[in-house]
Scaffold this motif. Structure first.
Motif, PDB file in Angstrom:
ATOM      1  N   LEU A 142     -11.319   1.458  -3.355  1.00  0.00           N
ATOM      2  CA  LEU A 142     -12.100   0.860  -2.271  1.00  0.00           C
ATOM      3  C   LEU A 142     -13.347   1.668  -1.964  1.00  0.00           C
ATOM      4  O   LEU A 142     -14.418   1.106  -1.726  1.00  0.00           O
ATOM      5  CB  LEU A 142     -11.237   0.704  -1.014  1.00  0.00           C
ATOM      6  N   GLU A 143     -13.218   2.987  -1.959  1.00  0.00           N
ATOM      7  CA  GLU A 143     -14.366   3.829  -1.622  1.00  0.00           C
ATOM      8  C   GLU A 143     -15.441   3.811  -2.700  1.00  0.00           C
ATOM      9  O   GLU A 143     -16.606   4.082  -2.407  1.00  0.00           O
ATOM     10  CB  GLU A 143     -13.900   5.254  -1.346  1.00  0.00           C
ATOM     11  N   ARG A 169       1.031   7.585  -4.942  1.00  0.00           N
ATOM     12  CA  ARG A 169       0.025   7.457  -6.008  1.00  0.00           C
ATOM     13  C   ARG A 169      -0.789   6.180  -5.816  1.00  0.00           C
ATOM     14  O   ARG A 169      -2.005   6.179  -5.977  1.00  0.00           O
ATOM     15  CB  ARG A 169       0.689   7.471  -7.385  1.00  0.00           C
ATOM     16  N   PHE A 170      -0.108   5.088  -5.459  1.00  0.00           N
ATOM     17  CA  PHE A 170      -0.827   3.842  -5.196  1.00  0.00           C
ATOM     18  C   PHE A 170      -1.862   4.047  -4.091  1.00  0.00           C
ATOM     19  O   PHE A 170      -3.018   3.634  -4.233  1.00  0.00           O
ATOM     20  CB  PHE A 170       0.128   2.719  -4.780  1.00  0.00           C
ATOM     21  N   ASN A 171      -1.452   4.653  -2.981  1.00  0.00           N
ATOM     22  CA  ASN A 171      -2.375   4.850  -1.858  1.00  0.00           C
ATOM     23  C   ASN A 171      -3.600   5.651  -2.273  1.00  0.00           C
ATOM     24  O   ASN A 171      -4.724   5.338  -1.865  1.00  0.00           O
ATOM     25  CB  ASN A 171      -1.659   5.524  -0.691  1.00  0.00           C
ATOM     26  N   ILE A 172      -3.410   6.673  -3.079  1.00  0.00           N
ATOM     27  CA  ILE A 172      -4.532   7.498  -3.546  1.00  0.00           C
ATOM     28  C   ILE A 172      -5.467   6.660  -4.414  1.00  0.00           C
ATOM     29  O   ILE A 172      -6.686   6.644  -4.199  1.00  0.00           O
ATOM     30  CB  ILE A 172      -4.016   8.733  -4.305  1.00  0.00           C
ATOM     31  N   ILE A 198     -10.647  -1.441   4.019  1.00  0.00           N
ATOM     32  CA  ILE A 198      -9.402  -0.698   4.254  1.00  0.00           C
ATOM     33  C   ILE A 198      -8.579  -1.385   5.342  1.00  0.00           C
ATOM     34  O   ILE A 198      -7.354  -1.461   5.247  1.00  0.00           O
ATOM     35  CB  ILE A 198      -9.702   0.775   4.588  1.00  0.00           C
ATOM     36  N   ARG A 199      -9.247  -1.929   6.361  1.00  0.00           N
ATOM     37  CA  ARG A 199      -8.507  -2.691   7.390  1.00  0.00           C
ATOM     38  C   ARG A 199      -7.934  -3.971   6.793  1.00  0.00           C
ATOM     39  O   ARG A 199      -6.831  -4.381   7.125  1.00  0.00           O
ATOM     40  CB  ARG A 199      -9.415  -3.026   8.570  1.00  0.00           C
ATOM     41  N   ARG A 200      -8.681  -4.598   5.923  1.00  0.00           N
ATOM     42  CA  ARG A 200      -8.249  -5.861   5.308  1.00  0.00           C
ATOM     43  C   ARG A 200      -7.111  -5.641   4.313  1.00  0.00           C
ATOM     44  O   ARG A 200      -6.211  -6.459   4.201  1.00  0.00           O
ATOM     45  CB  ARG A 200      -9.458  -6.500   4.615  1.00  0.00           C
ATOM     46  N   PHE A 201      -7.199  -4.538   3.564  1.00  0.00           N
ATOM     47  CA  PHE A 201      -6.201  -4.201   2.551  1.00  0.00           C
ATOM     48  C   PHE A 201      -5.728  -2.773   2.791  1.00  0.00           C
ATOM     49  O   PHE A 201      -6.139  -1.842   2.103  1.00  0.00           O
ATOM     50  CB  PHE A 201      -6.799  -4.302   1.148  1.00  0.00           C
ATOM     51  N   PRO A 202      -4.863  -2.578   3.776  1.00  0.00           N
ATOM     52  CA  PRO A 202      -4.467  -1.210   4.145  1.00  0.00           C
ATOM     53  C   PRO A 202      -3.574  -0.556   3.093  1.00  0.00           C
ATOM     54  O   PRO A 202      -2.939  -1.242   2.289  1.00  0.00           O
ATOM     55  CB  PRO A 202      -3.703  -1.405   5.458  1.00  0.00           C
TER      56      PRO A 202
END
Length: 187
Positions: A127-128, A118-121, A175-179
């Motif tokens: 971010l987007e 859920r966090f990843n989603i 996304i690279r900075r905060f994967p």
């Protein structure tokens, strides 16, 4: 007021003494300040969204006493234990909550993975959806005006030969900075 006998360098020093700065100095500082603000905002939001995954991970870590190999039978892939070790470094809380005696290893693992998913989603969505105009406008202006302003201040373009334009900030950079969390796959 000012006579015309002084050099540009003296004039720039006088501006600095009066608390003013040449336009090119402010122009160079603006992209850094905007990026720092964006990164701090992202970090704060990430910390906020990570509260539940951290909580569930802490329960899991306490339950298995950080012996991640105990969970290997419920995970797929040869790198699952390594992923949990990496997450331990990222998600550790100073004080772990005591796990309930009702919670078993497998259910604690499952709750953590669900919470992490859920966090990843939500993190990807956050971010987007960020509007990057506020961070990219100063970068664009720096690329466009810095050389001109510095050349005007020093009276020569030779002081601008080492100019490197700034890249625009995009969502893949963030996304690279905060994967997202690299979660183990459940079997």
């Amino acid at each position: 007021m000012l006579d015309f006998e002084g050099s540009r360098n003296e004039f720039l020093n006088l501006l600095a003494e009066m608390g003013e700065e040449p336009a090119f100095v402010a122009r160079a500082r603006a992209p850094e300040l905007a990026l720092d603000g964006l990164l701090q905002s992202c970090l704060a939001k990430r910390d906020e969204l990570l509260r539940w995954p951290q909580f569930h991970f802490s329960i899991l870590a306490s339950r298995v006493q950080r012996d991640w190999s105990r969970l290997s039978r419920w995970m797929k892939g040869s790198d699952a234990v390594r992923r949990l070790e990496n997450l331990d470094a990222e998600l550790s809380l100073p004080q772990s909550p005591r796990p309930s005696w009702i919670v078993r290893d497998r259910s604690a693992l499952q709750r953590f993975v669900e919470s992490g998913t859920r966090f990843n989603i939500h993190w990807q969505d956050f971010l987007e959806c960020l509007d990057l105009e506020a961070v990219n406008r100063p970068r664009h202006d720096f690329n466009r005006y810095y050389v001109i302003e510095k050349a005007c201040a020093f009276g020569s373009e030779r002081f601008c030969q080492d100019f490197i334009p700034l890249d625009m900030i995009d969502h893949p950079f963030l996304i690279r900075r905060f994967p997202p969390l690299q979660l183990p796959e459940l079997a």
